[in-house]
Design an enzyme around this catalytic site. Structure first.
Site, PDB file in Angstrom:
ATOM      1  N   ASP A  62      -3.410   1.841   0.430  1.00 59.12           N
ATOM      2  CA  ASP A  62      -2.496   0.956  -0.292  1.00 59.12           C
ATOM      3  C   ASP A  62      -3.281   0.216  -1.349  1.00 59.12           C
ATOM      4  O   ASP A  62      -4.477  -0.003  -1.197  1.00 59.12           O
ATOM      5  CB  ASP A  62      -1.934  -0.095   0.670  1.00 59.12           C
ATOM      6  N   ASP A 108       1.080  -0.805   6.358  1.00 55.70           N
ATOM      7  CA  ASP A 108       1.301  -2.064   7.066  1.00 55.70           C
ATOM      8  C   ASP A 108       2.728  -2.267   7.543  1.00 55.70           C
ATOM      9  O   ASP A 108       2.966  -3.007   8.472  1.00 55.70           O
ATOM     10  CB  ASP A 108       0.838  -3.257   6.214  1.00 55.70           C
ATOM     11  N   ASP A 118       5.863   2.670   7.474  1.00 57.35           N
ATOM     12  CA  ASP A 118       4.603   3.387   7.275  1.00 57.35           C
ATOM     13  C   ASP A 118       4.159   4.120   8.536  1.00 57.35           C
ATOM     14  O   ASP A 118       3.301   4.998   8.482  1.00 57.35           O
ATOM     15  CB  ASP A 118       3.481   2.405   6.887  1.00 57.35           C
TER      16      ASP A 118
HETATM   17  P1  ATP Z   1       1.267  -1.540  -1.913  1.00 63.61           P
HETATM   18  O1  ATP Z   1       0.368  -1.374  -3.072  1.00 63.61           O
HETATM   19  O2  ATP Z   1       0.521  -1.984  -0.718  1.00 63.61           O
HETATM   20  O3  ATP Z   1       2.213  -0.442  -1.684  1.00 63.61           O
HETATM   21  P2  ATP Z   1       3.109  -3.161  -3.347  1.00 63.61           P
HETATM   22  O4  ATP Z   1       3.368  -4.612  -3.171  1.00 63.61           O
HETATM   23  O5  ATP Z   1       2.602  -2.731  -4.636  1.00 63.61           O
HETATM   24  O6  ATP Z   1       2.170  -2.806  -2.160  1.00 63.61           O
HETATM   25  P3  ATP Z   1       5.695  -2.966  -2.369  1.00 63.61           P
HETATM   26  O7  ATP Z   1       5.390  -4.112  -1.490  1.00 63.61           O
HETATM   27  O8  ATP Z   1       6.447  -1.812  -1.878  1.00 63.61           O
HETATM   28  O9  ATP Z   1       4.396  -2.387  -2.994  1.00 63.61           O
HETATM   29  O10 ATP Z   1       6.429  -3.579  -3.642  1.00 63.61           O
HETATM   30  C1  ATP Z   1       6.998  -2.748  -4.590  1.00 63.61           C
HETATM   31  C2  ATP Z   1       7.588  -3.573  -5.685  1.00 63.61           C
HETATM   32  O11 ATP Z   1       8.595  -4.435  -5.161  1.00 63.61           O
HETATM   33  C3  ATP Z   1       6.596  -4.485  -6.379  1.00 63.61           C
HETATM   34  O12 ATP Z   1       5.998  -3.853  -7.479  1.00 63.61           O
HETATM   35  C4  ATP Z   1       7.464  -5.633  -6.840  1.00 63.61           C
HETATM   36  O13 ATP Z   1       8.049  -5.353  -8.095  1.00 63.61           O
HETATM   37  C5  ATP Z   1       8.572  -5.692  -5.803  1.00 63.61           C
HETATM   38  N1  ATP Z   1       8.317  -6.732  -4.813  1.00 63.61           N
HETATM   39  C6  ATP Z   1       7.209  -6.930  -4.098  1.00 63.61           C
HETATM   40  N2  ATP Z   1       7.342  -7.979  -3.282  1.00 63.61           N
HETATM   41  C7  ATP Z   1       8.573  -8.474  -3.472  1.00 63.61           C
HETATM   42  C8  ATP Z   1       9.323  -9.540  -2.880  1.00 63.61           C
HETATM   43  N3  ATP Z   1       8.830 -10.332  -1.954  1.00 63.61           N
HETATM   44  N4  ATP Z   1      10.571  -9.747  -3.340  1.00 63.61           N
HETATM   45  C9  ATP Z   1      11.100  -8.942  -4.264  1.00 63.61           C
HETATM   46  N5  ATP Z   1      10.455  -7.937  -4.840  1.00 63.61           N
HETATM   47  C10 ATP Z   1       9.199  -7.678  -4.463  1.00 63.61           C
END
Ligand code: ATP
Length: 886
Positions: A326, A633, A637
């Site tokens: 990730d 996490d 997953d």
């Molecule tokens: P990873 O790299 O570990 O997959 P990530 O945060 O990039 O984590 P996700 O958590 O799936 O991936 O988030 C994907 C998208 O969702 C982010 O790019 C963001 O635009 C949006 N996002 C993340 N957190 C939130 C939240 N708490 N509320 C709303 N949208 C969110």
């Protein structure tokens, strides 16, 4: 009355708890004393005495004891007692080795023990689940394994999978209202959640009504099968090898006995010698030493913040050829700060670091702006703070987030824009559709004191833009045109190119009193703007990626984030070569498995993926023959973590479900820790090879010296007690010390080991036979030269043979530390080994120079000058090959 029938007031009274503050720690302590720990009763563990007696279970040890008994009956008391004593000492050693293995396994279990979030004296804290008591207020969120039976007080989209109790695999939507009827099946008790079940969505708070054996799970606990630890593949392979070795050793020993009898030795003497030889030659200590080496290695990993949940992972780690990791939190700090805010016609830069609430807004000409004049931005940041569960608190003079870091960043940006706690308190959240990585958005329905009602949606801009039909500009709300969408897209692209994570914020006014379904709620939105959040790469990750690269391991970034953000971070981390590809989730969905396999080797970043994609990625790499480590996490997953060869979960941000599916937990959520774990995994395997090589070469030497002597019609070069003493003195401690050896400097410069590789691969078999052969030969030469065909000199010759054998093995142990050459390593760099060798030497010298032991061990004083001869001969097996690579 049943718990699900109580209303909240009666519940509080019945359980004697203040629902707003929870129990005090004193109350909790008292209840814990009275009611006991929240755990299921396990079967009795094996008693120490039994563990000790188990050491004698080995077939050959029983034969030896029987043979000793016979020799005792025949009047050979001294021999019999000496053999018994050695067998006993051996058992003590084996017992301690096993004890150590057991203890370190238990410690591991403790470290990965589940925790629960509980309200005590008004403060939410994490405690070990076993310390929960009836009356505790507990929070559960998506991904948690529920740790006690709870009556729910509040829920937010809470869904729980209860198949372990009810057999029903579809998640149940929970609520809080009391049920009227009195005879409701578990599966229909929708205001309860039960210990051992799994939260698949949303969150909730409940009060504990049952713990330990008094939970629904406890009632069926007796039906649950106790799972015992499965041997790891290596342990299994070694067990099989052990069987082959036993047969070989027995055959060779039988041959020695027959040859001896043929040459005129008395049958009884040969029988005892044969049995002793068999006991010495069978590496009965091997499994325990392997377990000790594995579990000690595992403890070293804990120091480096990696917890191994399944011992088998230690072996597989050394074979890993791809790490799928990730991005957020693993490769990056998960320290989010809003750096830019942008609406359709404004764009500002935000100052301030981390979660510190100090900072201001500047325009493109570096002029500070007052947001009061810019309603779109103020509104965006107010809504960003409302659609939010994070709290930013000052802990020891540092501002830290309690909750989701992305949301924490939005709260801080809100503070900087003047959003106060009072203004937020004017709103109440009445409904929520929680965030998950599949939806990439989160929505709340909020109501203002004045009666205004809205839905606020925040999430990935490319997910929200298609759901928007209007835009909020400086002139107010207007329909969203094609060219507006293009403007927004180019702004998102710009921010993402600068490695910023983008979150858009939208809203829609709702009519009072009207009900909507989720789909209606999240459509026809008004797009206000986008925030650009920085999440800097962790400093140590770049180097770790480089080191993995040198170790022949490919690193792949998998992220839910925007492709451009991911590419920019990958560029900062130098993760991708020139021709490396970034593949987006939507493109991946359109590919079939063959197409995916065709591009997977050139792909280094997968962006905007959902957890479902992860499984396909793992499988595609595996089809290409890779051994894949995969991090994760969230709840979703788990399948990918399970399917991978080394499933890795996050100690801090990971859910219980992900942890349970994984074989390795990163305590610090850090990519660099994976690298350390791989290094340790490789090292443990090498150490196991080292002591296998040492033990087997020693055994080959012991058997051959006896065999050759019999073939040459010589007397016995070693008497039974000597054979057993050599086995005890040289095998145990030095082998253990090899298991503790540090890695060779180049361990991360080699390619991953093939999972198909046998234990004797890479020349180990040759080394064992050749060194073992030479140990046998030099011992025999020493014996012949000392004996000179004179029966008067037999005692002296046997003492010399005994010393030469021990010295040859103790020199050879240094050769085993490196696969290259005995000169490759500083002999003093493993102090355990130095200690082990010195104590073995001492044990040898004791039986040679301590007169009272002479009759027992058939030894005598050896003149000092003989040691030059003994050491010279003993060094031959090691140094003969010292300069060659073989
Ligand atoms: P990873 O790299 O570990 O997959 P990530 O945060 O990039 O984590 P996700 O958590 O799936 O991936 O988030 C994907 C998208 O969702 C982010 O790019 C963001 O635009 C949006 N996002 C993340 N957190 C939130 C939240 N708490 N509320 C709303 N949208 C969110």
């Amino acid at each position: 009355m049943n718990w699900y029938q109580y209303n909240l007031e009666n519940l509080a009274r019945k359980l004697d708890v203040n629902m707003d503050l929870g129990l005090s720690s004193k109350q909790a302590e008292e209840r814990l004393k009275k009611l006991g720990y929240n755990e299921l009763e396990e079967g009795k563990s094996v008693s120490l005495l039994l563990l000790f007696f188990r050491q004698f279970q080995d077939f050959m040890v029983i034969v030896l004891l029987a043979a000793t008994l016979i020799s005792g009956l025949l009047g050979e008391y001294v021999d019999a007692i000496a053999i018994m004593a050695i067998v006993f000492l051996n058992a003590v050693l084996g017992f301690f080795q096993e004890q150590k293995a057991e203890k370190s396994l238990a410690k591991l279990k403790e470290l990965s023990a589940p925790q629960a979030e509980v309200l005590r004296s008004g403060i939410w804290e994490k405690v070990h689940s076993r310390e929960l008591v009836v009356g505790d207020i507990v929070k559960v969120t998506s991904g948690d394994r529920v740790s006690a039976d709870l009556r729910l007080l509040t829920v937010s989209g809470l869904e729980v999978e209860e198949s372990s109790l009810t057999g029903e695999s579809l998640p149940v939507l929970k609520q809080t209202k009391e049920l009227k009827e009195g005879n409701v099946e578990l599966g229909d008790q929708v205001n309860m959640v039960f210990s051992g079940t799994l939260v698949t969505r949303g969150s909730g708070v409940g009060v504990v009504v049952g713990t330990g054996m008094k939970t629904a799970m406890g009632q069926i606990a007796s039906l649950l099968v106790q799972t015992s630890r499965m041997p790891t593949p290596l342990e299994r392979k070694l067990a099989e090898l052990g069987k082959i070795l036993i047969v070989t050793a027995l055959l060779l020993t039988a041959f020695v006995v027959i040859a001896g009898v043929y040459r005129g030795h008395p049958l009884y003497e040969m029988f005892l010698a044969g049995v002793s030889l068999a006991v010495a030659a069978i590496p009965e200590g091997l499994p325990a030493i392997v377990t000790v080496a594995l579990s000690l290695g595992v403890q070293r990993m804990i120091k480096k913040k990696a917890i191994v949940r399944k011992l088998s992972a230690v072996e597989t780690l050394g074979c890993a050829s791809v790490i799928c990791s990730d991005k957020t939190g693993t490769m990056t700090e998960n320290q989010m700060t809003v750096k830019q805010v942008s609406t359709i016609d404004e764009h500002f830069y935000v100052t301030g670091e981390g979660y510190d609430p100090y900072g201001a807004f500047f325009d493109g000409r570096n002029q500070e702006v007052k947001l009061g004049d810019i309603p779109a931005i103020s509104r965006m940041l107010l809504y960003g703070s409302l659609c939010n569960h994070a709290r930013v608190v000052n802990k020891e003079d540092r501002y830290v987030v309690d909750g989701d870091p992305t949301e924490g960043a939005l709260r801080v940006a809100g503070w900087k824009a003047g959003v106060t706690e009072e203004s937020l308190a004017e709103w109440e959240i009445t409904y929520e559709i929680p965030f998950d990585s599949d939806r990439k958005r989160m929505s709340v329905v909020v109501e203002h004191r004045s009666g205004e009602r809205l839905i606020i949606v925040k999430g990935a801009p490319d997910v929200l833009l298609p759901r928007s039909t209007s835009v909020y500009s400086s002139e107010g709300q207007r329909p969203l045109m094609q060219k507006d969408a293009q403007v927004v897209e180019s702004k998102i692209g710009n921010m993402a190119d600068q490695a910023l994570r983008t979150i858009a914020i939208c809203y829609k006014p709702l009519k009072k009193g009207q009900s909507y379904n989720d789909f209606e709620l999240e459509k026809d939105l008004t797009f206000i703007g986008v925030t650009g959040i920085i999440d800097p790469p962790r400093k140590e990750v770049k180097r770790a990626i480089e080191e993995c690269h040198q170790a022949g391991i490919k690193t792949v970034m998998i992220t839910g984030d925007h492709a451009k953000t991911a590419r920019a971070i990958a560029r900062d981390l130098e993760l991708m070569p020139e021709n490396g590809q970034v593949v987006e989730g939507s493109k991946l969905s359109a590919m079939n498995d063959d197409q995916l396999e065709a591009i997977i080797d050139e792909t280094y970043v997968f962006a905007r993926v959902t957890p479902q994609h992860k499984l396909r990625i793992v499988q595609a790499f595996q089809k290409q023959g890779h051994v894949v480590a995969m991090t994760g996490d969230g709840v979703n997953d788990a399948p990918a973590i399970k399917a991978s060869d080394i499933g890795i979960s996050m100690g801090q941000s990971g859910t219980d479900v992900a942890k349970e599916a994984s074989s390795l937990v990163l305590l610090d959520d850090n990519f660099a820790t994976i690298r350390s774990a791989i290094q340790e995994g490789r090292n443990i395997y090498e150490n196991i090879r080292k002591f296998i090589r040492y033990l087997l070469a020693s055994n080959v030497g012991e058997i051959l010296v006896m065999l050759f002597a019999m073939l040459l019609a010589l007397p016995l070069p070693l008497v039974p007690v000597q054979i057993l003493w050599v086995n005890l003195v040289t095998d145990g401690l030095p082998a253990m010390a090899l298991g503790l050896d540090r890695s060779e400097g180049d361990v991360m410069k080699r390619s991953p080991r093939s999972p198909k590789e046998g234990i004797f691969a890479r020349g180990l078999g040759f080394k064992i036979i050749s060194r073992g052969f030479m140990i046998g030969i030099v011992t025999l030469i020493a014996f012949i030269m000392a004996y000179q065909g004179d029966p008067e000199r037999l005692l002296y010759a046997q003492t010399i043979a005994f010393s030469t054998l021990v010295v040859a093995q103790l020199i050879h142990v240094f050769d085993c530390r490196s696969e290259r050459s005995v000169f490759a390593r500083n002999p003093f760099s493993n102090l355990y080994l130095i200690g082990a060798v010195l104590s073995s030497l001492l044990l040898m010298l004791v039986v040679i120079y301590y007169d009272p032991l002479h009759p027992i061990f058939h030894t005598m004083d050896v003149p000092l000058r003989d040691w030059i001869f003994i050491t010279g001969l003993g060094a031959v097996p090691t140094f003969l090959w010292g300069f060659s690579k073989k």
